[in-house]
Design a protein around this motif. Structure first.
Motif, PDB file in Angstrom:
ATOM      1  N   TRP A  69       0.841  -1.200   0.000  1.00  0.00           N
ATOM      2  CA  TRP A  69       0.000   0.000   0.000  1.00  0.00           C
ATOM      3  C   TRP A  69       0.876   1.250   0.000  1.00  0.00           C
ATOM      4  O   TRP A  69       0.611   2.210  -0.733  1.00  0.00           O
ATOM      5  N   LEU A  70       1.930   1.246   0.822  1.00  0.00           N
ATOM      6  CA  LEU A  70       2.826   2.401   0.869  1.00  0.00           C
ATOM      7  C   LEU A  70       3.519   2.613  -0.469  1.00  0.00           C
ATOM      8  O   LEU A  70       3.708   3.741  -0.920  1.00  0.00           O
ATOM      9  N   CYS A  71       3.885   1.508  -1.126  1.00  0.00           N
ATOM     10  CA  CYS A  71       4.574   1.619  -2.415  1.00  0.00           C
ATOM     11  C   CYS A  71       3.665   2.194  -3.494  1.00  0.00           C
ATOM     12  O   CYS A  71       4.086   3.016  -4.304  1.00  0.00           O
ATOM     13  N   VAL A  72       2.435   1.777  -3.508  1.00  0.00           N
ATOM     14  CA  VAL A  72       1.516   2.192  -4.569  1.00  0.00           C
ATOM     15  C   VAL A  72       0.946   3.578  -4.299  1.00  0.00           C
ATOM     16  O   VAL A  72       0.756   4.368  -5.224  1.00  0.00           O
ATOM     17  N   ASN A  73       0.690   3.893  -3.034  1.00  0.00           N
ATOM     18  CA  ASN A  73      -0.070   5.100  -2.711  1.00  0.00           C
ATOM     19  C   ASN A  73       0.752   6.189  -2.033  1.00  0.00           C
ATOM     20  O   ASN A  73       0.206   7.239  -1.716  1.00  0.00           O
ATOM     21  N   GLY A  74       2.051   5.949  -1.820  1.00  0.00           N
ATOM     22  CA  GLY A  74       2.814   6.883  -1.017  1.00  0.00           C
ATOM     23  C   GLY A  74       3.713   7.820  -1.784  1.00  0.00           C
ATOM     24  O   GLY A  74       4.707   8.284  -1.244  1.00  0.00           O
ATOM     25  N   SER A  75       3.417   8.114  -3.043  1.00  0.00           N
ATOM     26  CA  SER A  75       4.318   8.942  -3.841  1.00  0.00           C
ATOM     27  C   SER A  75       4.486  10.337  -3.266  1.00  0.00           C
ATOM     28  O   SER A  75       5.512  10.981  -3.460  1.00  0.00           O
ATOM     29  N   GLN A  76       3.471  10.815  -2.532  1.00  0.00           N
ATOM     30  CA  GLN A  76       3.593  12.155  -1.968  1.00  0.00           C
ATOM     31  C   GLN A  76       4.665  12.222  -0.899  1.00  0.00           C
ATOM     32  O   GLN A  76       5.124  13.298  -0.540  1.00  0.00           O
ATOM     33  N   ARG A  77       5.114  11.063  -0.394  1.00  0.00           N
ATOM     34  CA  ARG A  77       6.176  11.040   0.609  1.00  0.00           C
ATOM     35  C   ARG A  77       7.492  10.523   0.025  1.00  0.00           C
ATOM     36  O   ARG A  77       8.443  10.278   0.740  1.00  0.00           O
ATOM     37  N   SER A  78       7.530  10.325  -1.294  1.00  0.00           N
ATOM     38  CA  SER A  78       8.720   9.828  -1.984  1.00  0.00           C
ATOM     39  C   SER A  78       9.191   8.494  -1.428  1.00  0.00           C
ATOM     40  O   SER A  78      10.369   8.265  -1.177  1.00  0.00           O
ATOM     41  N   TYR A  79       8.246   7.573  -1.210  1.00  0.00           N
ATOM     42  CA  TYR A  79       8.606   6.248  -0.725  1.00  0.00           C
ATOM     43  C   TYR A  79       9.384   5.488  -1.798  1.00  0.00           C
ATOM     44  O   TYR A  79       9.181   5.670  -2.987  1.00  0.00           O
ATOM     45  N   GLN A  80      10.262   4.592  -1.350  1.00  0.00           N
ATOM     46  CA  GLN A  80      10.857   3.653  -2.287  1.00  0.00           C
ATOM     47  C   GLN A  80       9.738   2.756  -2.822  1.00  0.00           C
ATOM     48  O   GLN A  80       8.821   2.404  -2.092  1.00  0.00           O
ATOM     49  N   LYS A  81       9.842   2.394  -4.098  1.00  0.00           N
ATOM     50  CA  LYS A  81       8.810   1.551  -4.687  1.00  0.00           C
ATOM     51  C   LYS A  81       9.180   0.078  -4.514  1.00  0.00           C
ATOM     52  O   LYS A  81       9.320  -0.664  -5.476  1.00  0.00           O
ATOM     53  N   LEU A  82       9.364  -0.339  -3.276  1.00  0.00           N
ATOM     54  CA  LEU A  82       9.869  -1.670  -3.006  1.00  0.00           C
ATOM     55  C   LEU A  82       9.112  -2.323  -1.859  1.00  0.00           C
ATOM     56  O   LEU A  82       8.820  -1.679  -0.857  1.00  0.00           O
ATOM     57  N   VAL A  83       8.796  -3.602  -2.015  1.00  0.00           N
ATOM     58  CA  VAL A  83       8.225  -4.404  -0.945  1.00  0.00           C
ATOM     59  C   VAL A  83       9.282  -5.419  -0.521  1.00  0.00           C
ATOM     60  O   VAL A  83       9.818  -6.139  -1.363  1.00  0.00           O
ATOM     61  N   PRO A  84       9.619  -5.502   0.763  1.00  0.00           N
ATOM     62  CA  PRO A  84      10.684  -6.403   1.185  1.00  0.00           C
ATOM     63  C   PRO A  84      10.266  -7.871   1.122  1.00  0.00           C
ATOM     64  O   PRO A  84       9.118  -8.220   1.391  1.00  0.00           O
ATOM     65  N   SER A  85      11.212  -8.722   0.770  1.00  0.00           N
ATOM     66  CA  SER A  85      11.007 -10.165   0.832  1.00  0.00           C
ATOM     67  C   SER A  85      11.109 -10.608   2.291  1.00  0.00           C
ATOM     68  O   SER A  85      11.504  -9.831   3.172  1.00  0.00           O
ATOM     69  N   LEU A  86      10.799 -11.869   2.569  1.00  0.00           N
ATOM     70  CA  LEU A  86      10.910 -12.365   3.941  1.00  0.00           C
ATOM     71  C   LEU A  86      12.347 -12.277   4.472  1.00  0.00           C
ATOM     72  O   LEU A  86      12.556 -11.785   5.589  1.00  0.00           O
ATOM     73  N   PRO A  87      13.360 -12.714   3.701  1.00  0.00           N
ATOM     74  CA  PRO A  87      14.736 -12.550   4.193  1.00  0.00           C
ATOM     75  C   PRO A  87      15.115 -11.088   4.420  1.00  0.00           C
ATOM     76  O   PRO A  87      15.859 -10.777   5.352  1.00  0.00           O
ATOM     77  N   GLU A  88      14.596 -10.190   3.598  1.00  0.00           N
ATOM     78  CA  GLU A  88      14.924  -8.777   3.758  1.00  0.00           C
ATOM     79  C   GLU A  88      14.253  -8.179   4.994  1.00  0.00           C
ATOM     80  O   GLU A  88      14.799  -7.268   5.632  1.00  0.00           O
ATOM     81  N   ILE A  89      13.073  -8.672   5.330  1.00  0.00           N
ATOM     82  CA  ILE A  89      12.434  -8.244   6.578  1.00  0.00           C
ATOM     83  C   ILE A  89      13.273  -8.698   7.772  1.00  0.00           C
ATOM     84  O   ILE A  89      13.525  -7.927   8.710  1.00  0.00           O
ATOM     85  N   GLN A  90      13.739  -9.947   7.719  1.00  0.00           N
ATOM     86  CA  GLN A  90      14.575 -10.445   8.812  1.00  0.00           C
ATOM     87  C   GLN A  90      15.876  -9.651   8.911  1.00  0.00           C
ATOM     88  O   GLN A  90      16.321  -9.301  10.011  1.00  0.00           O
ATOM     89  N   GLN A  91      16.469  -9.348   7.767  1.00  0.00           N
ATOM     90  CA  GLN A  91      17.715  -8.579   7.770  1.00  0.00           C
ATOM     91  C   GLN A  91      17.495  -7.187   8.349  1.00  0.00           C
ATOM     92  O   GLN A  91      18.342  -6.671   9.097  1.00  0.00           O
ATOM     93  N   ALA A  92      16.370  -6.559   8.032  1.00  0.00           N
ATOM     94  CA  ALA A  92      16.080  -5.224   8.562  1.00  0.00           C
ATOM     95  C   ALA A  92      15.996  -5.253  10.083  1.00  0.00           C
ATOM     96  O   ALA A  92      16.513  -4.364  10.762  1.00  0.00           O
ATOM     97  N   LEU A  93      15.354  -6.282  10.637  1.00  0.00           N
ATOM     98  CA  LEU A  93      15.217  -6.376  12.086  1.00  0.00           C
ATOM     99  C   LEU A  93      16.557  -6.636  12.763  1.00  0.00           C
ATOM    100  O   LEU A  93      16.819  -6.146  13.867  1.00  0.00           O
ATOM    101  N   VAL A  94      17.430  -7.384  12.097  1.00  0.00           N
ATOM    102  CA  VAL A  94      18.780  -7.601  12.625  1.00  0.00           C
ATOM    103  C   VAL A  94      19.592  -6.308  12.542  1.00  0.00           C
ATOM    104  O   VAL A  94      20.306  -5.939  13.482  1.00  0.00           O
ATOM    105  N   THR A  95      19.469  -5.597  11.428  1.00  0.00           N
ATOM    106  CA  THR A  95      20.181  -4.330  11.265  1.00  0.00           C
ATOM    107  C   THR A  95      19.789  -3.333  12.348  1.00  0.00           C
ATOM    108  O   THR A  95      20.642  -2.585  12.857  1.00  0.00           O
ATOM    109  N   MET A  96      18.512  -3.330  12.709  1.00  0.00           N
ATOM    110  CA  MET A  96      18.040  -2.421  13.765  1.00  0.00           C
ATOM    111  C   MET A  96      18.370  -2.928  15.163  1.00  0.00           C
ATOM    112  O   MET A  96      18.034  -2.280  16.155  1.00  0.00           O
TER     113      MET A  96
END
Length: 229
Positions: A69-96
């Protein structure tokens, strides 16, 4: 990542159903108030990208739906047009540093708190966590807040609990003359892509009365605080 600017980068993205709730009948004949998600979102579910995540991936899939939803509807906030994969979600939580390195490649669940962290990290979108300790029996007290969310922000909501620990996407709320209802997008479907009519007929997207929820389970809801419509 699923790249919406270049959908051919992941051909399975082309098979994901958009707006699974379109055309779904109202839950009652007499509707007092109805508030729905605005814009478009994709239906992410078990195995939709070829990864068999049955039994543990429902929170990830609901998070992906919110991300779409953020990718499709969030252009007014200049969102990246990307949806994370499951491994990328896990990597983000480890990075944080919310999770240890051993979390990557695991089958550990995530809930609304982790979803809020990832949405803020990847899209710079803060989220409000609404805690409902009394479960289904208390949720009706928060319906004015949910109506306000959909009318103001328009984004889907993620819902999870303790005894009822199945993640759900919430695409709207409805106050009828008889009961109050939530429009639930269920990520637990596993199988080949379905047409909208089949998704609705099988109940993977449906109106569910608040009274049908587990009254012994607390619930947490993750409400993305977008820039609004």
């Amino acid at each position: 990542f699923v790249n919406f600017n270049n959908p051919k980068s992941r051909t399975w993205d082309l098979a994901l159903l958009r707006n699974a709730h379109f055309g779904l009948p109202d839950p009652e004949t007499t509707i007092v108030r109805r508030s729905l998600v605005s814009g478009e979102c994709l239906y992410f579910h078990y195995g939709c990208d070829g990864q068999d995540d049955r039994g543990w991936g429902c929170g990830y899939r609901t998070l992906q739906t919110l991300s779409s939803w953020l990718c499709v509807n969030g252009s007014q906030r200049s969102y990246q047009k990307l949806v994370p994969s499951l491994p990328e979600i896990q990597q983000a939580l480890v990075t944080m540093e919310d999770k240890p390195p051993s979390f990557i490649g695991s089958r550990e669940w995530i809930g609304t708190f982790e979803a809020a962290l990832v949405l803020d990290h990847l899209y710079d979108v803060p989220c409000r966590i609404l805690h409902v300790p009394g479960g289904g029996s208390e949720l009706h007290h928060h319906f004015e807040e949910l109506h306000h969310h959909f009318e103001t922000h328009g984004s889907p909501v993620m819902m999870g609990g303790d005894r009822d620990n199945s993640s759900k996407g919430i695409l709207g709320v409805c106050t009828g003359a008889q009961e109050i209802h939530m429009l639930v997008l269920d990520p637990h479907y596993y199988g080949p892509p379905l047409e909208r009519a089949a998704v609705q007929h099988s109940g993977w997207v449906s109106w569910r009365s608040v009274g049908s929820l587990d009254h012994c389970s607390f619930y947490n809801l993750c409400l993305p605080q977008t820039a609004g419509k």
